[in-house]
Scaffold this motif. Sequence first.
Motif, mmCIF file in Angstrom:
data_model
loop_
_atom_site.group_PDB
_atom_site.id
_atom_site.type_symbol
_atom_site.label_atom_id
_atom_site.label_comp_id
_atom_site.label_asym_id
_atom_site.label_seq_id
_atom_site.Cartn_x
_atom_site.Cartn_y
_atom_site.Cartn_z
ATOM 1 N N MET A 84 31.217 47.736 32.754
ATOM 2 C CA MET A 84 31.354 47.485 34.058
ATOM 3 C C MET A 84 32.356 48.401 34.851
ATOM 4 N N ILE A 85 33.403 49.050 34.101
ATOM 5 C CA ILE A 85 34.181 49.991 34.694
ATOM 6 C C ILE A 85 33.772 51.049 35.025
ATOM 7 N N PHE A 86 32.880 51.583 34.247
ATOM 8 C CA PHE A 86 32.404 52.826 34.453
ATOM 9 C C PHE A 86 30.773 52.838 35.142
ATOM 10 N N ALA A 87 30.314 51.596 35.367
ATOM 11 C CA ALA A 87 29.070 51.465 36.102
ATOM 12 C C ALA A 87 29.444 51.266 37.538
ATOM 13 N N ALA A 88 30.494 50.572 37.952
ATOM 14 C CA ALA A 88 30.780 50.051 39.150
ATOM 15 C C ALA A 88 31.570 50.917 40.017
ATOM 16 N N LYS A 89 31.655 50.709 41.408
ATOM 17 C CA LYS A 89 32.773 51.550 42.024
ATOM 18 C C LYS A 89 34.201 50.827 42.039
ATOM 19 N N SER A 90 35.210 51.390 42.552
ATOM 20 C CA SER A 90 36.464 51.129 42.265
ATOM 21 C C SER A 90 36.730 49.642 43.239
ATOM 22 N N PRO A 91 37.426 48.608 42.357
ATOM 23 C CA PRO A 91 37.492 47.489 43.105
ATOM 24 C C PRO A 91 38.611 47.502 44.379
ATOM 25 N N LYS A 92 38.114 46.295 45.067
ATOM 26 C CA LYS A 92 39.142 46.418 46.329
ATOM 27 C C LYS A 92 40.117 45.267 46.195
ATOM 28 N N VAL A 93 39.781 44.534 45.397
ATOM 29 C CA VAL A 93 40.840 43.219 45.089
ATOM 30 C C VAL A 93 41.747 43.664 44.368
ATOM 31 N N PRO A 94 43.077 43.348 44.566
ATOM 32 C CA PRO A 94 44.308 43.815 43.656
ATOM 33 C C PRO A 94 44.305 43.350 41.943
ATOM 34 N N VAL A 95 43.899 42.087 41.969
ATOM 35 C CA VAL A 95 43.923 41.684 40.708
ATOM 36 C C VAL A 95 42.907 42.192 39.877
ATOM 37 N N ARG A 96 41.655 42.627 40.454
ATOM 38 C CA ARG A 96 40.543 43.112 39.718
ATOM 39 C C ARG A 96 41.111 44.642 39.387
ATOM 40 N N LYS A 97 41.850 45.396 40.313
ATOM 41 C CA LYS A 97 42.380 46.857 40.050
ATOM 42 C C LYS A 97 43.075 46.805 38.673
ATOM 43 N N VAL A 98 44.215 45.612 38.878
ATOM 44 C CA VAL A 98 45.230 45.573 37.672
ATOM 45 C C VAL A 98 44.438 45.199 36.161
ATOM 46 N N HIS A 99 43.552 44.318 36.397
ATOM 47 C CA HIS A 99 42.619 43.963 35.184
ATOM 48 C C HIS A 99 41.771 45.322 34.792
ATOM 49 N N ARG A 100 41.470 46.071 35.611
ATOM 50 C CA ARG A 100 40.862 47.425 35.337
ATOM 51 C C ARG A 100 41.681 48.307 34.653
ATOM 52 N N VAL A 101 42.773 48.369 35.197
ATOM 53 C CA VAL A 101 43.704 49.272 34.435
ATOM 54 C C VAL A 101 44.233 49.016 33.058
ATOM 55 N N LEU A 102 44.390 47.632 33.076
ATOM 56 C CA LEU A 102 44.744 47.095 31.736
ATOM 57 C C LEU A 102 43.741 47.279 30.745
ATOM 58 N N ALA A 103 42.468 47.124 31.122
ATOM 59 C CA ALA A 103 41.383 47.271 30.334
ATOM 60 C C ALA A 103 41.108 48.729 29.721
ATOM 61 N N ILE A 104 41.382 49.580 30.703
ATOM 62 C CA ILE A 104 41.519 50.856 30.406
ATOM 63 C C ILE A 104 42.418 51.622 29.534
ATOM 64 N N ILE A 105 43.421 50.878 29.517
ATOM 65 C CA ILE A 105 44.739 51.146 28.690
ATOM 66 C C ILE A 105 44.610 50.540 27.257
ATOM 67 N N PHE A 106 44.345 49.607 27.372
ATOM 68 C CA PHE A 106 44.254 48.551 25.822
ATOM 69 C C PHE A 106 42.821 48.556 25.019
ATOM 70 N N SER A 107 41.913 48.976 25.776
ATOM 71 C CA SER A 107 40.578 48.682 25.205
ATOM 72 C C SER A 107 40.580 49.400 23.855
ATOM 73 N N LEU A 108 40.846 50.614 23.527
ATOM 74 C CA LEU A 108 40.772 51.380 22.096
ATOM 75 C C LEU A 108 41.893 50.794 21.241
ATOM 76 N N PRO A 109 43.174 50.562 21.758
ATOM 77 C CA PRO A 109 43.785 49.856 20.290
ATOM 78 C C PRO A 109 43.511 48.348 20.260
ATOM 79 N N LEU A 110 43.092 47.503 21.219
ATOM 80 C CA LEU A 110 42.352 46.064 20.922
ATOM 81 C C LEU A 110 41.339 46.255 20.020
ATOM 82 N N LEU A 111 40.274 47.293 20.183
ATOM 83 C CA LEU A 111 39.141 47.327 19.527
ATOM 84 C C LEU A 111 39.481 47.547 18.227
#
Length: 186
Positions: A84-111
Motif C-alpha cells: 500500500m505504501i508503494f502503490a499509493a500516493k502520500s497520505p494527507k491524514v497525519p496519523v496515516r503519515k505517522v503509520h506509514r513512516v513507522l512501517a517503513i522504519i520497522f518493516s524489515l526488523p519486524l519481518l
Amino acid sequence: MNLHSKLRLFHRKISPWLLPSILFIAITGMSYRIGRAWFGMSKETGGKVLHLHSGEWLGNHGSVIYLFVIGGALIFLIFSGLWMIFAAKSPKVPVRKVHRVLAIIFSLPLLISAVTGIAYQMGGKWFGADKEVLKFLLSIHQGSWLGNTWRPFYILFLGLGLIGLCLTGIRMVIRNRPTNKARLQK
C-alpha cells in the motif's frame, strides 16, 4: 475492486483482530529482555514471562500454531502495508503519515524477528533442529548479535515500534468507522 483496494480492505479488517495478540507478544518480549538486562529479573520470573511470550501456555503444539498464525499474520500485514505504501500516493491524514513512516522504519526488523521467532519455535518443537541452528535463530530474533549492552535497546526499539504501529493503525480504523448518526442517515 483492484488488488490495491482488496489488500487495503483485508489489511484493515484483519489487523484489529490481531491487535491484542500482537500487543501481548510485544509487551512480554520487551518485559523479558528489559527486565533481565536492566532490572535484575530472576531467571525464574523471566522463564514465566517467556512462557507467556512464546505461547507455551497452549502446550507444545498449540504454542507453535499460535505463533505461526500470529507471526504469519504479522508478516502478511508487513507485506500488504508495504504494498500500500508503494502503490499509493502520500497520505494527507497525519496519523496515516505517522503509520506509514513507522512501517517503513520497522518493516524489515519486524519481518526478521517474526520469521526467526516462528522458525525457532517450529524448528525446536516440530522439526528437531540442531541446537546450533536454534541458537543462531534465537540470536537473530532477540538481537544477541548486538551484544549484551545494545540488545535491550534493539528489543525496546522493536517493541515500541510495533506498539506504535498497532496504536496508529487502530486509530485509523476507529477514525474511519462511520458514526451512528451517519449510519442512520443512509
